[in-house]
Write a protein that holds these residues in place. Sequence first.
Motif: not given
Length: 360
Positions: A179-207
Amino acid sequence: MNNRDCITGKSLSRNDLIELLSLENPEEIEQLRKNAENILLSERGNQVYFRGLIEFSNICRNDCYYCGIRKSNNKVKRYSLSEKQVVDAALWCAKQGYGSIVLQSGERNDSEFVDTVERLVYVIKEKTVSAQLPDGLGITLCVGEHTFETYKRFFAAGAHRYLLRIETSSEDLFSRLHPQTQKIQSRIDCLKYLKEIGYFVGTGVMIGMPGQTIESLADDILFFKKTGVDMIGMGPYIPHSDTPLGEKEPSGYNNLLLSLKMIAVTRLVLKDINIAATTALQALKHNGRELGLRFGANVVMPQLTPKEVRKEYMLYDGKPCTEESRDDCSVCLKKRILSTGRIISLNNWGDRVRMGNDQP
Ligand code: SAH
């Protein structure tokens, strides 16, 4: 590009990735598989790591068009496990020597949920320190989008890995799946935060989602590279009949084969990261997870979710292992891993070793 050249160390172009993901000839696919397996063996060895998966709640505020536990699916009976149930599952996992757990749930961002997750992490850490695991269980969180401050709290409580799938790196496809309310940019921002904090970061896609192309999957791999991820969890898209996307035409791809090629090509590009052989692979073929390992994956996620609620965490139709107990899953998965000629690494977090320049 010659498929046989792809382990020579030269960096693969977008066109190379498209070419490899498009392979149809069984001999060439086998060559791709071998190349990926060789890279895994030389970069990480033949150990397979366990991450015990606890799906602790299916309550979700999101309404992703493909997901069986989306907010609007009112056929789902919603549950949240008690702290005792989650901690018991974690203790069982530590006893098995699994080394790590994944706490996964639907998405909520209210303070009660954030407090609960923070406390679960803290308590599990505290209770799982032992001679075998001097720093307790390794904890991966997979609980969706949160603020920088919330991610910091989870990290301070002891979670050191975070899995947040981008689902697709194509902005256009993302907008057609949510839905319109869920934005890809918000997920990208979250991945940046996680890295900045020092987590080992994982992502992925559906295929193999409707409307997804090979070019877009190649871009997904480039996105993983650009993001500098430590882990990948990705698998085939499988329709769920009570979702809007479930009624659409399938993509026309062989989603199992395409997923295996994605694992292999990701391994060629991001040589030393952790890649999971996800449960969804097994939904499409009984030995799907073994195939995932043979195509370059090195992590499996045994189910620890209590049997009573497993059927309520149906992300897609035909999700396997909903009738088995956690003991059944443990025995079955060990057999499956050993059948691929790999060894199981116990009492070990099994993180990728970070090199100087990819420290957060
Ligand atoms: N709320 C958490 C966890 C989501 S469930 C988060 O957003 O991080 C875990 C994953 O299941 C999702 O990220 C999605 O990639 C996958 N999934 C959902 N529906 C699916 C489907 N129909 N087929 C295959 N995978 C699906």
